[in-house]
Design a protein around this motif. Sequence first.
Motif, PDB file in Angstrom:
ATOM      1  N   UNK A 251     -21.024   1.908  -0.604  1.00 28.80           N
ATOM      2  CA  UNK A 251     -20.955   2.159  -2.047  1.00 28.80           C
ATOM      3  C   UNK A 251     -19.771   3.072  -2.378  1.00 28.80           C
ATOM      4  N   UNK A 252     -19.536   4.083  -1.536  1.00 33.08           N
ATOM      5  CA  UNK A 252     -18.379   4.967  -1.753  1.00 33.08           C
ATOM      6  C   UNK A 252     -17.074   4.183  -1.598  1.00 33.08           C
ATOM      7  N   UNK A 253     -17.021   3.300  -0.609  1.00 33.44           N
ATOM      8  CA  UNK A 253     -15.827   2.476  -0.403  1.00 33.44           C
ATOM      9  C   UNK A 253     -15.585   1.566  -1.599  1.00 33.44           C
ATOM     10  N   UNK A 254     -16.657   1.044  -2.162  1.00 34.05           N
ATOM     11  CA  UNK A 254     -16.545   0.185  -3.348  1.00 34.05           C
ATOM     12  C   UNK A 254     -15.959   0.968  -4.522  1.00 34.05           C
ATOM     13  N   UNK A 255     -16.470   2.178  -4.746  1.00 29.23           N
ATOM     14  CA  UNK A 255     -15.954   3.004  -5.844  1.00 29.23           C
ATOM     15  C   UNK A 255     -14.491   3.375  -5.625  1.00 29.23           C
ATOM     16  N   UNK A 256     -14.137   3.741  -4.387  1.00 28.59           N
ATOM     17  CA  UNK A 256     -12.736   4.070  -4.083  1.00 28.59           C
ATOM     18  C   UNK A 256     -11.836   2.872  -4.339  1.00 28.59           C
TER      19      UNK A 256
ATOM     20  N   UNK B 147      -7.801  -0.075  -7.506  1.00 32.07           N
ATOM     21  CA  UNK B 147      -7.395  -1.254  -8.279  1.00 32.07           C
ATOM     22  C   UNK B 147      -6.905  -0.831  -9.658  1.00 32.07           C
ATOM     23  N   UNK B 148      -7.659   0.039 -10.308  1.00 36.74           N
ATOM     24  CA  UNK B 148      -7.263   0.510 -11.641  1.00 36.74           C
ATOM     25  C   UNK B 148      -5.906   1.218 -11.578  1.00 36.74           C
ATOM     26  N   UNK B 149      -5.709   2.040 -10.564  1.00 39.01           N
ATOM     27  CA  UNK B 149      -4.439   2.774 -10.413  1.00 39.01           C
ATOM     28  C   UNK B 149      -3.283   1.813 -10.133  1.00 39.01           C
TER      29      UNK B 149
ATOM     30  N   UNK C  74      -3.284  -5.784  -4.154  1.00 40.57           N
ATOM     31  CA  UNK C  74      -3.796  -6.754  -3.182  1.00 40.57           C
ATOM     32  C   UNK C  74      -4.616  -6.068  -2.093  1.00 40.57           C
ATOM     33  N   UNK C  75      -4.114  -4.968  -1.587  1.00 34.25           N
ATOM     34  CA  UNK C  75      -4.823  -4.225  -0.535  1.00 34.25           C
ATOM     35  C   UNK C  75      -6.161  -3.700  -1.048  1.00 34.25           C
ATOM     36  N   UNK C  76      -6.179  -3.144  -2.247  1.00 36.46           N
ATOM     37  CA  UNK C  76      -7.414  -2.604  -2.830  1.00 36.46           C
ATOM     38  C   UNK C  76      -8.431  -3.714  -3.094  1.00 36.46           C
ATOM     39  N   UNK C  77      -7.955  -4.887  -3.508  1.00 32.54           N
ATOM     40  CA  UNK C  77      -8.869  -6.009  -3.746  1.00 32.54           C
ATOM     41  C   UNK C  77      -9.543  -6.458  -2.452  1.00 32.54           C
TER      42      UNK C  77
ATOM     43  N   UNK D 220     -14.523  -6.418   0.928  1.00 29.24           N
ATOM     44  CA  UNK D 220     -15.229  -6.019   2.153  1.00 29.24           C
ATOM     45  C   UNK D 220     -16.417  -5.114   1.834  1.00 29.24           C
ATOM     46  N   UNK D 221     -16.225  -4.167   0.920  1.00 31.54           N
ATOM     47  CA  UNK D 221     -17.321  -3.268   0.549  1.00 31.54           C
ATOM     48  C   UNK D 221     -18.462  -4.049  -0.097  1.00 31.54           C
TER      49      UNK D 221
END
Length: 155
Positions: free
Chosen positions: A98-103, A108-110, A121-124, A129-130
Amino acid sequence: MAENTFKVTIITPDGTVYDNDKVTMLIMNTAGGQMGIMANHVPLIAALEISTVRIKHSEGTDEVAAVNGGIIQFDGQNATIAADSAEMPEAIDVERAQRAKKRSESAIAEAKKKHNQSDLSRAEVHLKRAINRLNAASKQRNIGSSSRSTDEKIK
């Protein structure tokens, strides 16, 4: 091994995550779409998407595994999934996922603000994965009450 069962092995660079020779059906998401295989299916090699893999057994029980991409090779009696990473639900730390999902959502927003396609792309991928790990943990808990075959996003 009975004629209607086959062996499934999930391996990662860290070792074997899953190994069972009493599987009746394997359902996974490939680059070409969702696929189910049973014993004596035509041999295949396919690229896997980041998704859960459903493993059905002759005893009527189902299991899921969170597989983060990779490939599957099947020869009619042996399915080998080679993945960069894979986890069984009991090994998933839900709070960490859940923390990984929020990060990832923040990243993504940033990246969108900065118009940085590489970071986006990396954040997506990290987000997929999360969510996959959360889906696997959730599906294993609910497996008896539902026969869902597609991933649902946890938000």
